[in-house]
Write a protein that holds these residues in place. Structure first.
Motif, PDB file in Angstrom:
ATOM      1  N   CYS A 139     -38.054  -0.237  -2.537  1.00 53.95           N
ATOM      2  CA  CYS A 139     -38.251  -1.407  -3.402  1.00 53.95           C
ATOM      3  C   CYS A 139     -37.021  -1.563  -4.291  1.00 53.95           C
ATOM      4  O   CYS A 139     -36.281  -0.612  -4.494  1.00 53.95           O
ATOM      5  N   ASP A 140     -36.847  -2.748  -4.858  1.00 55.99           N
ATOM      6  CA  ASP A 140     -35.714  -2.998  -5.753  1.00 55.99           C
ATOM      7  C   ASP A 140     -35.659  -2.018  -6.913  1.00 55.99           C
ATOM      8  O   ASP A 140     -34.588  -1.680  -7.395  1.00 55.99           O
ATOM      9  N   SER A 141     -36.798  -1.562  -7.390  1.00 53.49           N
ATOM     10  CA  SER A 141     -36.842  -0.694  -8.571  1.00 53.49           C
ATOM     11  C   SER A 141     -36.607   0.783  -8.254  1.00 53.49           C
ATOM     12  O   SER A 141     -36.463   1.588  -9.170  1.00 53.49           O
ATOM     13  N   ASP A 142     -36.542   1.161  -6.992  1.00 57.84           N
ATOM     14  CA  ASP A 142     -36.326   2.563  -6.628  1.00 57.84           C
ATOM     15  C   ASP A 142     -34.924   3.010  -7.034  1.00 57.84           C
ATOM     16  O   ASP A 142     -33.938   2.322  -6.763  1.00 57.84           O
ATOM     17  N   GLN A 143     -34.850   4.166  -7.664  1.00 56.16           N
ATOM     18  CA  GLN A 143     -33.557   4.722  -8.074  1.00 56.16           C
ATOM     19  C   GLN A 143     -32.959   5.637  -7.006  1.00 56.16           C
ATOM     20  O   GLN A 143     -31.751   5.754  -6.905  1.00 56.16           O
TER      21      GLN A 143
ATOM     22  N   THR B  27     -34.393  -0.185   4.710  1.00 53.52           N
ATOM     23  CA  THR B  27     -34.282  -0.447   3.274  1.00 53.52           C
ATOM     24  C   THR B  27     -33.958   0.820   2.485  1.00 53.52           C
ATOM     25  O   THR B  27     -33.308   0.752   1.447  1.00 53.52           O
TER      26      THR B  27
ATOM     27  N   LEU C 153     -31.188  -0.126  -0.522  1.00 51.08           N
ATOM     28  CA  LEU C 153     -31.692  -0.639  -1.798  1.00 51.08           C
ATOM     29  C   LEU C 153     -31.529   0.293  -2.994  1.00 51.08           C
ATOM     30  O   LEU C 153     -31.063  -0.137  -4.047  1.00 51.08           O
ATOM     31  N   PRO C 154     -31.910   1.563  -2.917  1.00 51.19           N
ATOM     32  CA  PRO C 154     -31.800   2.411  -4.112  1.00 51.19           C
ATOM     33  C   PRO C 154     -30.350   2.637  -4.544  1.00 51.19           C
ATOM     34  O   PRO C 154     -29.424   2.580  -3.733  1.00 51.19           O
ATOM     35  N   GLU C 155     -30.175   2.932  -5.818  1.00 53.35           N
ATOM     36  CA  GLU C 155     -28.854   3.215  -6.394  1.00 53.35           C
ATOM     37  C   GLU C 155     -28.260   4.501  -5.826  1.00 53.35           C
ATOM     38  O   GLU C 155     -27.052   4.639  -5.730  1.00 53.35           O
TER      39      GLU C 155
ATOM     40  N   HIS D  35     -23.212  -3.703  -1.633  1.00 55.13           N
ATOM     41  CA  HIS D  35     -24.008  -3.850  -0.411  1.00 55.13           C
ATOM     42  C   HIS D  35     -24.834  -2.620  -0.089  1.00 55.13           C
ATOM     43  O   HIS D  35     -25.262  -2.437   1.043  1.00 55.13           O
TER      44      HIS D  35
ATOM     45  N   ARG E 154     -23.256  -4.981 -13.500  1.00 56.74           N
ATOM     46  CA  ARG E 154     -24.215  -6.007 -13.105  1.00 56.74           C
ATOM     47  C   ARG E 154     -23.974  -7.263 -13.871  1.00 56.74           C
ATOM     48  O   ARG E 154     -23.599  -7.317 -14.956  1.00 56.74           O
TER      49      ARG E 154
END
Length: 168
Positions: A20-24, A51, A55-57, A117, A168
């Motif tokens: 998910c977008d919020s996953d670190q 994903t 997605l995660p940082e 990316h 960001r």
């Protein structure tokens, strides 16, 4: 999946799902490591959605020593062999990603930008195989695995290990 076999600390919240977008952080297993470039080969399937790679940082990849091959061609050959051995006509993965270091681009105002990316940080944990899977019949490690592992380690010494914070 191999990740389901890991005994996680009680202090961590671990979920097996697409990112998910919020996953670190994501933790995944690599299909192979390419020694000549320090690249990991990631396959998509139901237990390892793509994903998780982007997605995660922070992306942590587990790579077994026996899964290191010399070249990209050797990686593709290993994948074709696995596909043929499965006997399933559609067992080729939907996606094959080759990842060499954290995401970076200089397309934006000719300034290096990390994480555009994909993850800002990529950590690869190289795991030695248990004695049975790496030992030859005489009890010594096969020369090819030893040479590929040394080549992999040299490639990793030449990659960036830390990245500045994402803008960001």
């Amino acid at each position: 999946s191999r990740m389901s076999q890991v005994r996680w600390s009680n202090e961590l919240t671990v979920e097996s799902r697409p990112a998910c977008d919020s996953d670190q952080v994501s933790v995944t297993t690599a299909f192979a490591g390419i020694a000549e470039t320090g690249t990991v080969v990631m396959l998509s399937d139901q237990t390892s959605p793509t994903t998780l790679n982007f997605l995660p940082e922070n992306h942590i990849v587990i790579l077994r020593e026996s899964e290191i091959v010399s070249t990209y061609e050797d990686g593709w050959q290993r994948l074709r062999k696995q596909t043929a051995m499965s006997g399933d006509a559609i067992s080729m993965p939907r996606t094959v990603n080759f990842i060499t270091g954290p995401s970076r681009t200089a397309d934006i105002a000719m300034t290096l930008y990390l994480g555009a990316h994909g993850p800002r940080r990529l950590h690869i944990i190289l795991v030695a195989d248990d004695g049975g899977s790496r030992q030859s019949k005489k009890g010594s490690a096969p020369a090819k695995v030893e040479n590929d592992t040394k080549l992999w380690q040299r490639a990793m010494e030449n990659t960036t290990r830390l990245s500045p914070p994402r803008q960001r």
